[in-house]
Design an enzyme around this catalytic site. Structure first.
Site, PDB file in Angstrom:
ATOM      1  N   HIS A 145       1.147  -1.115  -0.246  1.00 34.53           N
ATOM      2  CA  HIS A 145      -0.225  -0.024   0.297  1.00 34.53           C
ATOM      3  C   HIS A 145       0.432   1.434   0.181  1.00 34.53           C
ATOM      4  O   HIS A 145       1.683   1.455   0.450  1.00 34.53           O
ATOM      5  CB  HIS A 145      -1.408  -0.103   1.057  1.00 34.53           C
ATOM      6  CG  HIS A 145      -2.176   0.694   1.660  1.00 34.53           C
ATOM      7  ND1 HIS A 145      -1.206   2.477   2.007  1.00 34.53           N
ATOM      8  CD2 HIS A 145      -3.909   0.798   1.036  1.00 34.53           C
ATOM      9  CE1 HIS A 145      -2.835   2.370   1.923  1.00 34.53           C
ATOM     10  NE2 HIS A 145      -3.169   2.036   0.985  1.00 34.53           N
ATOM     11  N   ASP A 202       3.308  -4.139   8.192  1.00 35.45           N
ATOM     12  CA  ASP A 202       2.173  -3.463   7.840  1.00 35.45           C
ATOM     13  C   ASP A 202       1.263  -4.472   8.054  1.00 35.45           C
ATOM     14  O   ASP A 202       0.402  -5.184   6.900  1.00 35.45           O
ATOM     15  CB  ASP A 202       2.028  -2.943   6.188  1.00 35.45           C
ATOM     16  CG  ASP A 202       0.216  -2.429   6.000  1.00 35.45           C
ATOM     17  OD1 ASP A 202      -0.186  -2.408   6.816  1.00 35.45           O
ATOM     18  OD2 ASP A 202       0.221  -1.727   4.933  1.00 35.45           O
ATOM     19  N   GLN A 209      -4.399  -4.857   6.926  1.00 35.16           N
ATOM     20  CA  GLN A 209      -5.340  -5.977   6.628  1.00 35.16           C
ATOM     21  C   GLN A 209      -5.458  -7.090   7.352  1.00 35.16           C
ATOM     22  O   GLN A 209      -6.409  -7.404   7.733  1.00 35.16           O
ATOM     23  CB  GLN A 209      -5.329  -6.721   5.024  1.00 35.16           C
ATOM     24  CG  GLN A 209      -5.470  -5.032   3.784  1.00 35.16           C
ATOM     25  CD  GLN A 209      -7.285  -4.729   3.749  1.00 35.16           C
ATOM     26  OE1 GLN A 209      -7.980  -5.197   4.352  1.00 35.16           O
ATOM     27  NE2 GLN A 209      -7.052  -3.391   3.840  1.00 35.16           N
ATOM     28  N   LYS A 245     -10.437   0.257   9.960  1.00 40.96           N
ATOM     29  CA  LYS A 245      -9.927  -1.441   9.633  1.00 40.96           C
ATOM     30  C   LYS A 245     -10.606  -2.399  10.184  1.00 40.96           C
ATOM     31  O   LYS A 245     -11.473  -2.971   9.526  1.00 40.96           O
ATOM     32  CB  LYS A 245      -9.196  -1.367   8.554  1.00 40.96           C
ATOM     33  CG  LYS A 245      -8.621  -0.596   7.996  1.00 40.96           C
ATOM     34  CD  LYS A 245      -7.446  -1.083   6.758  1.00 40.96           C
ATOM     35  CE  LYS A 245      -6.578   0.318   5.983  1.00 40.96           C
ATOM     36  NZ  LYS A 245      -8.052   0.233   5.131  1.00 40.96           N
ATOM     37  N   CYS A 251      -4.580   2.337  -3.738  1.00 39.34           N
ATOM     38  CA  CYS A 251      -3.408   3.008  -2.847  1.00 39.34           C
ATOM     39  C   CYS A 251      -2.024   1.984  -3.316  1.00 39.34           C
ATOM     40  O   CYS A 251      -1.832   1.837  -2.599  1.00 39.34           O
ATOM     41  CB  CYS A 251      -3.221   3.565  -1.995  1.00 39.34           C
ATOM     42  SG  CYS A 251      -4.230   4.642  -1.177  1.00 39.34           S
TER      43      CYS A 251
END
Length: 407
Positions: A122, A199, A202, A225, A364
């Site tokens: 991302h 990261d 998600q 999220k 993104c």
């Protein structure tokens, strides 16, 4: 434990509404998730009856707000299997990664030093490193995924050279749904003395996360999220890395003493939390994480795997739809294009007329789009409250779009 998706849905007020005269089918969870009643009520209560600034206040409301706010550090710690003192609050993954870029990487990296990235990242895990490329001559080394959308951990490990100072990699692609074996990458990187930033924006939504088992140095999550408020988030930072970091922002809470000639800084994690924070948003994040843990992260993952399998079967049978990425590790995220000249934005508009909310664009992830050879995709991303009936609604809306665009 039986996962009762209808009972779960009842906790989300917005899911009972209609859009364009149709029941809302919310499949834009990869961008931001809806909020359960418990989070909405906690935010309302905090603003209506319990609000005050945190830390240093001696009155009742300040003490109460501080207690609730700081309790969230422990909740995030339980969620990630980390010590509360290793949790730094922020507005989300973007700020967390920028913190690492500015406070840890910038003072340590020199021209010619390398950061290893995957092509699936991302922009939040790309642009902060581009800052170092532009300003300090740092070299970005890219590792590509294969045609299925898999990222070979060994390819990442092989990209680590004598000038590599950091590996920055996603745990789960927000476009392809691919789950990366970050534990294997971290083990090998640690043997080479290279820290790893993961990261987790998600992955943390869809599966249990254990930063101890993963072995990473940094792990970033985003509250909105995770069914929590916008502007909430946190990053796990291993203690050794914290000790190597300079302050990011200057102001209240991150200091001990300030004089005309000197300043002394607070201990981590407060050292990296300047100014009045998003108090209520962080309180809401804690409630959201407790809601998820109450359902059981394994139960959520199992429910979403069943949705993924059903959606895969239905979408794979459509010969005019091209789904990007088919990794065996894939989560319940489907990015796709349609045969013919239909643009992702046009497809999304037609789906919206049927009450089906999806994302359209580059998500993104422009380097990944270039790698896949597409300008944009539609993305249907599923969450803990979605159902197989909503998969059917998506397919029905796609059939309408294909009929309109391709006859």
């Amino acid at each position: 434990m039986t996962y009762d998706v209808q009972a779960v849905r009842a906790e989300f007020p917005i899911l009972s509404r209609q859009v364009n005269g149709k029941p809302l089918v919310y499949l834009d969870n990869g961008a931001s998730a809806q909020k359960p009643r418990a989070v909405i009520d906690a935010v309302t209560q905090a603003y209506a009856m319990e609000y005050a600034n945190v830390h240093r206040g001696l009155h009742y409301l300040s003490n109460l707000a501080t207690e609730k706010y700081e309790a969230v550090r422990g909740i995030v710690g339980r969620f990630l299997n980390a010590d509360p003192e290793e949790i730094v609050f922020n507005s989300g993954t973007t700020e967390g990664i920028n913190l690492v870029s500015y406070a840890w990487a910038a003072p340590r990296l020199q021209a010619g030093d390398e950061i290893v990235l995957s092509i699936m990242e991302h922009h939040a895990n790309i642009v902060p490193w581009h800052f170092l490329r532009e300003r300090q001559g740092v070299v970005l080394k890219w590792v590509e995924c294969d045609a299925k959308g898999d990222l070979d951990p060994q390819a990442v490990i092989d990209a680590i050279g004598p000038r590599t100072k950091l590996v920055a990699v996603t745990h789960m692609s927000n476009v392809l749904g691919t789950v990366v074996d970050v534990a294997a990458i971290c083990r090998a990187a640690r043997e080479k003395g290279v820290p790893v930033l993961v990261d987790g924006s998600q992955a943390a939504v869809h599966m249990p996360v254990d930063v101890r088992a993963i072995g990473c140095d940094f792990y970033a999550i985003t509250g909105h999220k995770l069914y929590g408020p916008s502007g909430s988030g946190a990053i796990f930072i291993r203690r050794e890395r914290m000790e190597e970091m300079r302050p990011f922002l200057g102001g209240g809470d991150m200091i001990r003493e300030v004089s005309r000639d000197a300043v002394t800084y607070n201990d981590p994690p407060m050292k990296f939390e300047a100014g009045t924070p998003s108090i209520v948003a962080q309180i809401g994040l804690g409630v959201a994480l407790e809601f998820m843990m109450g359902l059981g992260m394994e139960n959520i993952a199992a429910h979403e795997r069943s949705l993924r399998d059903y959606a895969h079967a239905r979408l794979a049978g459509i010969n005019w739809l091209n789904v990007q990425g088919n990794s065996d590790t894939k989560g319940a995220i489907f990015s796709f294009t349609m045969a013919g000249a239909a643009h992702a934005h046009d497809i999304s508009t037609i789906l919206d007329k049927r009450g089906v909310a999806v994302r359209a664009g580059t998500h993104c992830a422009m380097p990944l789009m270039d790698h896949m050879g597409v300008g944009a995709t539609c993305r249907a991303s599923f969450g803990l409250y979605n159902t197989v009936e909503e998969v059917d609604a998506l397919v029905s809306a796609l059939e309408l779009a294909n009929e309109l665009f391709n006859g």
